[in-house]
Design an enzyme around this catalytic site. Sequence first.
Site: not given
Ligand code: DCP
Ligand code: MG
Length: 392
Positions: A18, A112-113
């Site tokens: 991720d 992203d996962e």
């Molecule tokens: N995303 C979004 N709305 C949400 C959750 C996520 O638009 N409620 C989008 C923004 C994030 C991306 O999806 O950048 C990936 O989600 P992640 O949950 O993996 O969050 P991040 O990558 O930002 O942070 P991390 O994985 O380090 O916690």
């Molecule tokens: Mg992420």
Amino acid sequence: MPGDSANFEKERVIFHVDLDAFYVEVERQNDPSLCGKPVVIGGIGPRGVVATASYEARKFGVHSAMATTVARRLCPHAIFMRGNHESYSDFSKKFMNILREYSPNVVPVSVDEAYLDMSGTERIYGQPIEAADMIRTAVREQIGLPASIGIGPSKLVAKVSTEHAKPDGVFQVRQQEAEAFFAPQTVRNLPGIGPKAGEALAKIQITTLGQLVAAPMGSLRRVLGPNHADYIRRRAQGIDNAPLKERVAAKSISSETTFEIDVSSRSELEKVLKKLSERVGTRLRRSGLQARGASIKLRYGDFTTITRQRTFVAPGNGDQLIYDTANTLLVTAMRQRGDAIRLVGVAVNGLGELVTQLSLLDQNPLADSDTSKTLDAIRERYGNESITRGLT
Ligand code: DCP
Ligand code: MG
């Protein structure tokens, strides 16, 4: 000799990869002056919602799905930006392609996962932790983004491990450690326990996974439902035998919009409803599914929220079918209550694999799917907002 090492079944090696603060890190690639600073990405209007925040902003309590107004209060010195979605999807594709170099079995689960089956790759990449570092380095070198990797004997354990790997790290949990690793964690950390189940468990004094495992089966069945309780308890013990490729079919697909200013004009609401119907229809067709019905969600200025649902004459996946059904529901709802609306949403439900069997009725709901497919192809090329149907 029975029971010797030859009979010992080796555990699977699953990676859950991720990216860290994905949208923020992409923005930092485009503008390095954002590095090291609190950055919040999402809607920046008065009713905007945070998509994600950099780890510097998270220290102040900012997180995904929080109202941007709250985020501004918690971290006023952060840089707030709307973001650039095309860029995110480019990076996402490149990221998945890098992962595919390391395993033939890669299952993306969001932008992203992804899960990777790395079982039996020791001879090529060494121990799982070394392999994980190799992948993280490749992602960092090729697209400049930090990634975290959770390693486990199953998707479940790998996924929960990732939370302990973040940010920019690796964390491995083996099968024999899984139950003890889960025990002190809150029940909401277990994928499969949502807010409602979390609340119901709290009412019977269960807040950790250890408490859940120790609870009498009878109480769990009462709270979680007779079928779900066994499944959840096994997962709480860290047991998950699901194959990597298993796609859990979505029960519904939905899309919604919150207005900057409450709306009471029917024509304006219809326009939005049409766009939402098309968005939902596109996703439905991309997944190769059809729906049995559609529903709308309306939230009024005073926050009361209603949903109205209707079954199609026969299952289908065309934009027009979804829009017509949603619009009929909207018109009826507006007749019952004419107040200004804050949020409108469209969903399709009763999803199943696409069956091309024609309806015996004259009115064939699949009929407009071909037009919808052409529209999908155009949208795919020129972006979602490039073409919309005229109101009929
Ligand atoms: N995303 C979004 N709305 C949400 C959750 C996520 O638009 N409620 C989008 C923004 C994030 C991306 O999806 O950048 C990936 O989600 P992640 O949950 O993996 O969050 P991040 O990558 O930002 O942070 P991390 O994985 O380090 O916690
Ligand atoms: Mg992420």
